[in-house]
Design an enzyme around this catalytic site. Sequence first.
Site, PDB file in Angstrom:
ATOM      1  N   CYS A  63       0.838  -1.208   0.000  1.00  0.00           N
ATOM      2  CA  CYS A  63       0.000   0.000   0.000  1.00  0.00           C
ATOM      3  C   CYS A  63       0.868   1.252   0.000  1.00  0.00           C
ATOM      4  O   CYS A  63       1.801   1.360   0.808  1.00  0.00           O
ATOM      5  CB  CYS A  63      -0.909  -0.001   1.219  1.00  0.00           C
ATOM      6  SG  CYS A  63      -1.912   1.509   1.372  1.00  0.00           S
ATOM      7  N   CYS A  75      -0.307   6.382   7.238  1.00  0.00           N
ATOM      8  CA  CYS A  75      -1.595   5.839   7.669  1.00  0.00           C
ATOM      9  C   CYS A  75      -1.390   4.832   8.797  1.00  0.00           C
ATOM     10  O   CYS A  75      -0.538   3.945   8.714  1.00  0.00           O
ATOM     11  CB  CYS A  75      -2.284   5.171   6.481  1.00  0.00           C
ATOM     12  SG  CYS A  75      -3.770   4.250   6.920  1.00  0.00           S
ATOM     13  N   CYS A  78      -2.794   0.052   9.252  1.00  0.00           N
ATOM     14  CA  CYS A  78      -2.076  -1.230   9.246  1.00  0.00           C
ATOM     15  C   CYS A  78      -0.754  -1.066   9.985  1.00  0.00           C
ATOM     16  O   CYS A  78      -0.180   0.024  10.017  1.00  0.00           O
ATOM     17  CB  CYS A  78      -1.796  -1.710   7.817  1.00  0.00           C
ATOM     18  SG  CYS A  78      -3.280  -2.115   6.860  1.00  0.00           S
ATOM     19  N   CYS A 152      -7.520   1.821  -0.224  1.00  0.00           N
ATOM     20  CA  CYS A 152      -7.306   1.007   0.980  1.00  0.00           C
ATOM     21  C   CYS A 152      -7.339  -0.447   0.546  1.00  0.00           C
ATOM     22  O   CYS A 152      -8.398  -0.967   0.177  1.00  0.00           O
ATOM     23  CB  CYS A 152      -8.375   1.271   2.032  1.00  0.00           C
ATOM     24  SG  CYS A 152      -8.222   0.217   3.505  1.00  0.00           S
ATOM     25  N   PHE A 280     -24.588 -12.268  23.633  1.00  0.00           N
ATOM     26  CA  PHE A 280     -24.040 -11.149  22.858  1.00  0.00           C
ATOM     27  C   PHE A 280     -24.284 -11.429  21.375  1.00  0.00           C
ATOM     28  O   PHE A 280     -23.372 -11.389  20.545  1.00  0.00           O
ATOM     29  CB  PHE A 280     -22.539 -10.970  23.128  1.00  0.00           C
ATOM     30  CG  PHE A 280     -22.172 -10.886  24.591  1.00  0.00           C
ATOM     31  CD1 PHE A 280     -22.265  -9.684  25.281  1.00  0.00           C
ATOM     32  CD2 PHE A 280     -21.746 -12.020  25.274  1.00  0.00           C
ATOM     33  CE1 PHE A 280     -21.918  -9.615  26.627  1.00  0.00           C
ATOM     34  CE2 PHE A 280     -21.397 -11.954  26.613  1.00  0.00           C
ATOM     35  CZ  PHE A 280     -21.480 -10.751  27.302  1.00  0.00           C
ATOM     36  N   GLU A 300     -29.092 -10.145  23.789  1.00  0.00           N
ATOM     37  CA  GLU A 300     -28.302  -9.010  23.308  1.00  0.00           C
ATOM     38  C   GLU A 300     -28.815  -7.738  24.001  1.00  0.00           C
ATOM     39  O   GLU A 300     -30.021  -7.584  24.207  1.00  0.00           O
ATOM     40  CB  GLU A 300     -28.449  -8.891  21.790  1.00  0.00           C
ATOM     41  CG  GLU A 300     -27.938  -7.620  21.161  1.00  0.00           C
ATOM     42  CD  GLU A 300     -26.461  -7.407  21.378  1.00  0.00           C
ATOM     43  OE1 GLU A 300     -26.090  -6.277  21.764  1.00  0.00           O
ATOM     44  OE2 GLU A 300     -25.668  -8.360  21.172  1.00  0.00           O
ATOM     45  N   ASP A 348     -19.946 -14.204  22.172  1.00  0.00           N
ATOM     46  CA  ASP A 348     -19.063 -13.363  21.359  1.00  0.00           C
ATOM     47  C   ASP A 348     -19.136 -11.941  21.904  1.00  0.00           C
ATOM     48  O   ASP A 348     -19.780 -11.062  21.326  1.00  0.00           O
ATOM     49  CB  ASP A 348     -19.495 -13.409  19.892  1.00  0.00           C
ATOM     50  CG  ASP A 348     -18.569 -12.610  18.978  1.00  0.00           C
ATOM     51  OD1 ASP A 348     -17.485 -12.205  19.442  1.00  0.00           O
ATOM     52  OD2 ASP A 348     -18.929 -12.384  17.807  1.00  0.00           O
ATOM     53  N   CYS A 374     -12.422 -11.126  19.970  1.00  0.00           N
ATOM     54  CA  CYS A 374     -11.465 -10.318  19.217  1.00  0.00           C
ATOM     55  C   CYS A 374     -10.317  -9.874  20.114  1.00  0.00           C
ATOM     56  O   CYS A 374      -9.499  -9.046  19.706  1.00  0.00           O
ATOM     57  CB  CYS A 374     -12.160  -9.104  18.609  1.00  0.00           C
ATOM     58  SG  CYS A 374     -12.913  -8.009  19.833  1.00  0.00           S
TER      59      CYS A 374
END
Length: 419
Positions: A63, A75, A78, A152, A280, A300, A348, A374
């Site tokens: 990129c 940027c 990343c 991007c 969730f 949720e 999650d 995550c």
Amino acid sequence: MSAQKLTITRLGGQGDGIAETPRGQIFVPFTLPGDVVNVAVEKGRATLMAVLEPSPDRVTPPCPHFGPDDENAGCGGCALQHQADEPYREWKRGLVVAALESRGIDAEVGALLTTAPGSRRRVVFAARRTDKGAILGFNRASSHQIVHIDTCIVASPRINQALPELRRLATAVAVGKEAFRFAVLDALPGLDIAVDAPFNLKETDRLRIITAVRAEASVARLSFNGEILIEKQPPELSFGSVVVNPPPGGFVQASNEAEIVMADLVSGHLAQSKRVVDLFSGSGTFALRLAQHSHVHAVEADGPSLNALDRAARRAQGLKPVTVEKRDLFRRPLMLAELKAYQGLVFDPPRAGAEVQVQDIARSTVKRIAAVSCNPTTLARDLETLIKGGYKILSVTPIDQFLWSSHVEVVALLERTKR
């Protein structure tokens, strides 16, 4: 600020190179183990000035916006485009391994499953008004300064093609001087834009934005701070065979490729469970797929997301019963007596994890659990609780949903072995 020559020995958790010095560690963005570099150092953090001797793992970033600050680069979206593929995979998988080891968890971590460039369907841009219109892009690393981007490479082709349109719309929205979030979801039948801004709109602003959206063919909907200003067509996503109309700004997995991998792991693990609870649940990423074979109860806290799930389930044909419950699981987790009804469970949670909820899950009779996260650190904490409660980890799969960043998605599958 002082200039120094450093040798990078390893990568930190955020993807910065680390040099060991007599005065302690120095973090250097855009460097790799084996690099010998010149840097300008201030308060333990360095700015890369020159790579004197490159690491054998160093490659040319794909990129043009990636790398140390100059007129085109800087940027912060990343962190590791300059690293060769194999060591990059090892490093990202290693984030999960290290998180588990920090909790004393002995579990085999599978190979990193990667997503391709151009597969991100949801991208959150930063935007701000300037004298020449809005600047639209991403913040520089560790900065609030926004870097303008022309492309991007992680975003979908549709989002890339629409960047000029998105910049025009950001200019129409940019009433205040403050920066704002400009989230774009590549949905059917068009882009779904959710603006989150620290300023208010006048009626004339609303009319101007609506007129601007009408002129852009690729945009299906635009919302401002949760309010839909214009919806030319309801955005749609497919969760398996079920079509969902996601709410403005609602949580969805960033990559459709990664979502399918995660959903296959979860669905395969819980396929034999007659009754499943999805904690969730969002708009139904897992619940609506699991309902192909199981009775599902989806829980949720976000009302619009839950309503989207409920409407989709009612419209769909051939699903087992799906029930929904609006509930803040951080403040009011499902209790032991409530969990008795289920043979399977998936959770999650946000990055903070599900610390309070897993304490009750660990004491439950639920036979099979799929834990999705995550954040490997909070996942490891939650898995430790489940293991102490008598669950055994069957597999841990890291998924590179956020390509070239320091973030990694994980799916851990567990089964109760004792009580």
